[in-house]
Design a protein around this motif. Structure first.
Motif, mmCIF file in Angstrom:
data_model
loop_
_atom_site.group_PDB
_atom_site.id
_atom_site.type_symbol
_atom_site.label_atom_id
_atom_site.label_comp_id
_atom_site.label_asym_id
_atom_site.label_seq_id
_atom_site.Cartn_x
_atom_site.Cartn_y
_atom_site.Cartn_z
ATOM 1 N N ASP A 297 0.837 -1.208 0.000
ATOM 2 C CA ASP A 297 0.000 0.000 0.000
ATOM 3 C C ASP A 297 0.868 1.254 0.000
ATOM 4 O O ASP A 297 0.588 2.218 -0.725
ATOM 5 N N LEU A 298 1.910 1.277 0.831
ATOM 6 C CA LEU A 298 2.790 2.431 0.870
ATOM 7 C C LEU A 298 3.518 2.581 -0.459
ATOM 8 O O LEU A 298 3.701 3.712 -0.939
ATOM 9 N N ALA A 299 3.927 1.481 -1.069
ATOM 10 C CA ALA A 299 4.604 1.548 -2.367
ATOM 11 C C ALA A 299 3.717 2.214 -3.409
ATOM 12 O O ALA A 299 4.180 3.023 -4.215
ATOM 13 N N ARG A 300 2.420 1.876 -3.395
ATOM 14 C CA ARG A 300 1.500 2.502 -4.362
ATOM 15 C C ARG A 300 1.352 3.992 -4.073
ATOM 16 O O ARG A 300 1.282 4.808 -4.997
ATOM 17 N N GLN A 301 1.279 4.360 -2.801
ATOM 18 C CA GLN A 301 1.171 5.780 -2.455
ATOM 19 C C GLN A 301 2.406 6.549 -2.924
ATOM 20 O O GLN A 301 2.304 7.675 -3.407
ATOM 21 N N ALA A 315 13.865 8.726 -7.560
ATOM 22 C CA ALA A 315 14.142 10.152 -7.409
ATOM 23 C C ALA A 315 13.237 10.762 -6.345
ATOM 24 O O ALA A 315 13.676 11.614 -5.533
ATOM 25 N N PHE A 316 11.981 10.326 -6.300
ATOM 26 C CA PHE A 316 11.057 10.827 -5.288
ATOM 27 C C PHE A 316 11.535 10.420 -3.892
ATOM 28 O O PHE A 316 11.521 11.223 -2.956
ATOM 29 N N VAL A 317 11.964 9.174 -3.754
ATOM 30 C CA VAL A 317 12.454 8.696 -2.455
ATOM 31 C C VAL A 317 13.674 9.501 -2.022
ATOM 32 O O VAL A 317 13.784 9.907 -0.857
ATOM 33 N N ARG A 318 14.606 9.759 -2.967
ATOM 34 C CA ARG A 318 15.795 10.534 -2.631
ATOM 35 C C ARG A 318 15.426 11.924 -2.116
ATOM 36 O O ARG A 318 15.980 12.404 -1.133
ATOM 37 N N GLU A 319 14.476 12.567 -2.768
ATOM 38 C CA GLU A 319 14.075 13.912 -2.354
ATOM 39 C C GLU A 319 13.453 13.899 -0.963
ATOM 40 O O GLU A 319 13.701 14.797 -0.150
ATOM 41 N N GLU A 320 12.635 12.894 -0.676
ATOM 42 C CA GLU A 320 12.005 12.811 0.637
ATOM 43 C C GLU A 320 13.044 12.569 1.741
ATOM 44 O O GLU A 320 12.966 13.154 2.829
ATOM 45 N N VAL A 321 14.023 11.722 1.442
ATOM 46 C CA VAL A 321 15.081 11.461 2.415
ATOM 47 C C VAL A 321 15.904 12.718 2.658
ATOM 48 O O VAL A 321 16.206 13.080 3.800
ATOM 49 N N ARG A 322 16.246 13.425 1.576
ATOM 50 C CA ARG A 322 17.040 14.650 1.729
ATOM 51 C C ARG A 322 16.271 15.705 2.516
ATOM 52 O O ARG A 322 16.837 16.423 3.341
ATOM 53 N N THR A 323 14.976 15.821 2.250
ATOM 54 C CA THR A 323 14.154 16.783 2.994
ATOM 55 C C THR A 323 14.150 16.445 4.476
ATOM 56 O O THR A 323 14.275 17.329 5.330
ATOM 57 N N PHE A 324 14.008 15.166 4.783
ATOM 58 C CA PHE A 324 14.012 14.758 6.189
ATOM 59 C C PHE A 324 15.336 15.116 6.851
ATOM 60 O O PHE A 324 15.363 15.699 7.940
ATOM 61 N N ILE A 325 16.452 14.771 6.205
ATOM 62 C CA ILE A 325 17.768 15.025 6.779
ATOM 63 C C ILE A 325 17.972 16.516 7.029
ATOM 64 O O ILE A 325 18.516 16.927 8.059
ATOM 65 N N ASN A 326 17.510 17.344 6.095
ATOM 66 C CA ASN A 326 17.720 18.783 6.222
ATOM 67 C C ASN A 326 16.817 19.424 7.263
ATOM 68 O O ASN A 326 17.154 20.478 7.823
ATOM 69 N N GLU A 327 15.662 18.833 7.544
ATOM 70 C CA GLU A 327 14.676 19.480 8.405
ATOM 71 C C GLU A 327 14.499 18.816 9.760
ATOM 72 O O GLU A 327 13.995 19.467 10.696
ATOM 73 N N ALA A 328 14.898 17.573 9.919
ATOM 74 C CA ALA A 328 14.604 16.837 11.150
ATOM 75 C C ALA A 328 15.419 17.366 12.320
ATOM 76 O O ALA A 328 16.588 17.730 12.183
ATOM 77 N N ASP A 329 14.778 17.405 13.495
ATOM 78 C CA ASP A 329 15.481 17.754 14.719
ATOM 79 C C ASP A 329 15.814 16.466 15.474
ATOM 80 O O ASP A 329 15.549 15.355 15.004
ATOM 81 N N LEU A 359 3.474 10.643 3.804
ATOM 82 C CA LEU A 359 2.325 10.306 2.959
ATOM 83 C C LEU A 359 1.129 9.789 3.736
ATOM 84 O O LEU A 359 0.026 9.718 3.192
ATOM 85 N N GLN A 360 1.339 9.418 4.995
ATOM 86 C CA GLN A 360 0.231 8.903 5.805
ATOM 87 C C GLN A 360 0.156 9.707 7.098
ATOM 88 O O GLN A 360 0.664 9.293 8.138
ATOM 89 N N PRO A 361 -0.477 10.895 7.052
ATOM 90 C CA PRO A 361 -0.584 11.727 8.256
ATOM 91 C C PRO A 361 -1.240 10.956 9.389
ATOM 92 O O PRO A 361 -2.071 10.071 9.165
ATOM 93 N N ALA A 362 -0.841 11.292 10.615
ATOM 94 C CA ALA A 362 -1.424 10.633 11.784
ATOM 95 C C ALA A 362 -2.922 10.867 11.832
ATOM 96 O O ALA A 362 -3.412 11.933 11.458
#
Length: 372
Positions: A297-301, A315-329, A359-362
């Motif tokens: 299900d997550l793969a389809r999302q 490429a989408f996965v790379r961007e999401e990982v980079r965003t997390f690394i740059n923004e995560a506390d 992709l899956q908000p709480a």
């Protein structure tokens, strides 16, 4: 990856058991405040020891003033500061400005010469203290007669060793006497006897101020070295704090720069999550096939989101990982570690947690009944 519960603090992954042990050394208003202070202390220690390794420093413990020898780790941390924190010495002009702007701070202390008669109670009960007070009052009344010798009364009535010298306490600096006795003397003029006895933990004191020597301004040359040392100490503290803050920022930018094992040492040979995720091309290349098997299900999302942005899956996965690394506390990294624990491939486990978070908000919660 170990299943030990960990927390990320200042870019360092620290087992919870280490934080709990260290918290005992950090008294605080709450247990959480103590744990937070302990975590920061452990993280900074780890960052400094890591820097010592990078610099190739060798511990050379020294014996401190109290006779205690440094541990090898303490010696390494000191060596890091000595190597990397270089404090500029204050100039003569700077020292002179401090002296001129605060002349009152550079005075010799006011000295006093005083005598006393101590009437100690014969026990701790209130009646004993009251009896001692009455004896002190009687001596003060007798001293109202200028023919009565203070020194003679001290020799015959005082319970202090100064009785042998007529009650003389000699020349005194601030802090030499108990606070109550100093306060009593401060109210007297030279030659004056206290109108009321003064109480201390030793008993009742009949006081006489013999002489007061006012402090005087100390010459610049006398305090120049003292001011220089104080300025240099302040600068070192500020520069060292900035240096440590720089190490923290650098570690936080990596997400998780150092992983500590349960014994407090750096986990040798274990890549941190920051290292794993920064290899985003390798991670992303494996992500699609792994997600299709682990979480279809997550793969389809992910594929739908990638299509909307006109990106390839990887490429989408790379961007999401980079965003997390740059923004995560630190808190986000701590949550990511928890998500990765137990995964056969920690990097892919982290990617899955990142993508689910994006992709899956709480689920929203609702309060049906609200009590007053």
């Amino acid at each position: 990856m170990s299943a030990t519960r960990c927390r990320v603090i200042d870019g360092v992954q620290i087992p919870e058991n280490l934080i709990a042990e260290e918290a005992q050394n950090h008294p605080a208003a709450t247990a959480e405040d103590a744990r937070r202070a302990a975590g920061h202390a452990l993280a900074i220690r780890a960052l400094l020891l890591d820097r010592a390794q990078v610099l190739g420093l060798i511990p050379e413990p020294v014996v401190e003033e109290d006779g205690r020898e440094e541990t090898p780790e303490e010696a390494l941390i000191r060596a890091v500061f000595e190597a990397e924190v270089v404090v500029q010495k204050p100039t003569d002009a700077e020292i002179r400005r401090v002296y001129d702007s605060a002349r009152s701070a550079f005075r010799s202390p006011t000295l006093t010469e005083a005598s006393h008669i101590l009437l100690a109670p014969e026990g701790e009960e209130p009646a004993a203290w009251e009896a001692a007070r009455e004896r002190a009052d009687e001596l003060i009344r007798r001293l109202a007669d200028p023919q009565v010798s203070f020194a003679e009364l001290a020799r015959t009535h005082s319970g202090c060793t100064s009785a042998g010298v007529g009650g003389s306490l000699g020349q005194l600096s601030p802090g030499d006497l108990t606070a109550s006795v100093e306060a009593g003397l401060a109210q007297l003029a030279p030659g004056e006897v206290s109108a009321e006895p003064v109480r201390s933990r030793f008993g009742w004191h009949v006081l006489r101020l013999d002489r007061r020597i006012d402090g005087r301004d100390l010459p610049f040359e006398h305090v120049q070295e003292q001011i220089a040392l104080e300025l240099e100490g302040r600068r070192w503290t500020a520069d060292a704090s900035r240096y440590v803050a720089g190490l923290v920022v650098e570690a936080q930018e990596q997400g998780v720069a150092i992983v500590l094992s349960d014994d407090g040492r750096r986990a040798q040979g274990q890549l941190s999550l920051g290292d794993l995720l920064r290899d985003d091309h390798a991670v992303a290349a494996r992500a699609q096939a792994w997600l299709l098997e682990a979480d279809a299900d997550l793969a389809r999302q992910v594929q739908d989101a990638a299509d909307r942005q006109q990106l390839e899956f990887a490429a989408f996965v790379r961007e999401e990982v980079r965003t997390f690394i740059n923004e995560a506390d630190d808190e986000k990294w701590t949550q990511l570690i928890s998500a990765a624990q137990g995964a056969e491939d920690p990097a892919l486990g982290c990617v899955r947690a990142i993508l689910k978070g994006r992709l899956q908000p709480a689920a929203r919660t609702y309060t049906l009944i609200q009590r007053a």
